[in-house]
Design a protein around this motif. Structure first.
Motif, PDB file in Angstrom:
ATOM      1  N   VAL A  37       0.870  -1.177   0.000  1.00  0.00           N
ATOM      2  CA  VAL A  37       0.000   0.000   0.000  1.00  0.00           C
ATOM      3  C   VAL A  37       0.902   1.220   0.000  1.00  0.00           C
ATOM      4  N   GLN A  39       1.424   5.657  -0.002  1.00  0.00           N
ATOM      5  CA  GLN A  39       0.859   6.929   0.446  1.00  0.00           C
ATOM      6  C   GLN A  39       1.737   8.055  -0.083  1.00  0.00           C
ATOM      7  N   LEU A  45      -4.234   6.799   1.572  1.00  0.00           N
ATOM      8  CA  LEU A  45      -3.702   5.467   1.295  1.00  0.00           C
ATOM      9  C   LEU A  45      -4.214   4.956  -0.045  1.00  0.00           C
ATOM     10  N   TRP A  47      -4.092   1.268  -2.251  1.00  0.00           N
ATOM     11  CA  TRP A  47      -3.685  -0.112  -2.434  1.00  0.00           C
ATOM     12  C   TRP A  47      -2.939  -0.257  -3.752  1.00  0.00           C
ATOM     13  N   ASP A  62      -4.992  -0.518 -11.072  1.00  0.00           N
ATOM     14  CA  ASP A  62      -4.886  -0.153 -12.481  1.00  0.00           C
ATOM     15  C   ASP A  62      -3.711   0.790 -12.728  1.00  0.00           C
TER      16      ASP A  62
ATOM     17  N   TYR B  88      -9.226   5.925   8.079  1.00  0.00           N
ATOM     18  CA  TYR B  88      -9.543   5.479   6.731  1.00  0.00           C
ATOM     19  C   TYR B  88     -10.423   4.233   6.780  1.00  0.00           C
ATOM     20  N   TYR B  99      -8.462  -3.634  -3.631  1.00  0.00           N
ATOM     21  CA  TYR B  99      -8.939  -2.950  -2.433  1.00  0.00           C
ATOM     22  C   TYR B  99      -9.052  -1.451  -2.683  1.00  0.00           C
ATOM     23  N   PHE B 101      -9.360   2.225  -0.576  1.00  0.00           N
ATOM     24  CA  PHE B 101      -9.299   2.938   0.691  1.00  0.00           C
ATOM     25  C   PHE B 101     -10.165   4.183   0.570  1.00  0.00           C
ATOM     26  N   GLY B 102     -10.766   4.557   1.676  1.00  0.00           N
ATOM     27  CA  GLY B 102     -11.529   5.780   1.698  1.00  0.00           C
ATOM     28  C   GLY B 102     -10.629   6.995   1.568  1.00  0.00           C
TER      29      GLY B 102
END
Lengths: 119, 110
Positions: A37, A39, A45, A47, A62, B88, B99, B101-102
């Motif tokens: 993940v 940032q 965040l 993924w 993607d 989040y 997945y 994430f908010g």
């Protein structure tokens, strides 16, 4: 104690490659999916990729599909992220994470490794 | 919709109850479990809620999660100054096969 330690980050030019590593300990590595993940600075965040416990199934966002490859080495309890053709928008702190129960959704996280892509 | 929308910020005074919403769609929250994470500045996220409303060991029962349809919520009761952090939500998205994430919510304790 569960530990995840990322390494391999750094500053690279656009179009170049990097391989991130995540060495783990404190849990049965072969039994859990793993994920990356990221940032971006000051952002939320995102993924990036996941790999199943047996390594047979992988998934990618993607935004990185076709450029990044996730893999794992059970003998070393380590997961990798090969990043090719890096772009400026790949600049971020990359976290390695252990999957929760039977899912790849993160529960334990490493402290991250910073990747900076410049032009 | 393949995006999880959270309010950018929320606040409360010590002792109050604060709720954070997470709005998605049928391909994510509507059909999959929701997870919540807490992140302090400069540190890695921490799992706070799993499978909609379950707390990992060590997470205080002041934190609770719920889900209804394509939306979910995280509630913090008895708000404390050390609850100031970013929160989040996350869920698997069937359409993206990945997945989500908010967008994240910053909690401020006044």
């Amino acid at each position: 104690e569960i530990q995840l330690l990322e390494s391999g980050g750094g500053s690279v030019q656009r179009g170049k490659s990097l391989r991130l590593s995540c060495a783990t300990s404190g849990f049965a590595f072969r039994s859990f999916a793993m994920s990356w993940v990221r940032q971006a600075p000051g952002k939320g965040l995102e993924w990036v990729s996941s790999i199943s416990a047996d390594g047979g199934t992988t998934g990618y966002a993607d935004s990185v599909k076709g450029r990044f490859t996730i893999s794992r080495d059970t003998s070393r309890s380590t997961v990798y992220l090969q990043m090719n053709n890096l772009r400026g928008e790949d600049t971020a702190l990359y976290y390695c994470s252990k999957g929760h129960q039977s899912a790849a959704v993160p529960d334990y996280w490493g402290q991250g490794t910073l990747v900076t892509v410049s032009s | 919709q393949s995006v999880l929308t959270q309010p950018p910020s929320a606040s409360g005074t010590p002792g109050q109850r604060v709720t954070i919403s997470c709005s998605g769609g049928s391909s994510n929250i509507g059909n999959n479990f929701v997870y919540w994470y807490q992140q302090f500045p400069g540190t890695a996220p921490k799992l706070l809620i799993f499978k909609n409303n379950q707390r990992p060991s060590g997470v205080p029962d002041r934190f609770s999660g719920s889900k209804s349809g394509a939306s979910a919520s995280l509630a913090i009761s008895g708000l404390r100054s050390d609850d100031e952090a970013d929160y989040y939500c996350a869920a698997w998205d069937d359409s993206l096969s990945g997945y989500l994430f908010g967008t994240g919510t910053t909690i401020t304790v006044l």
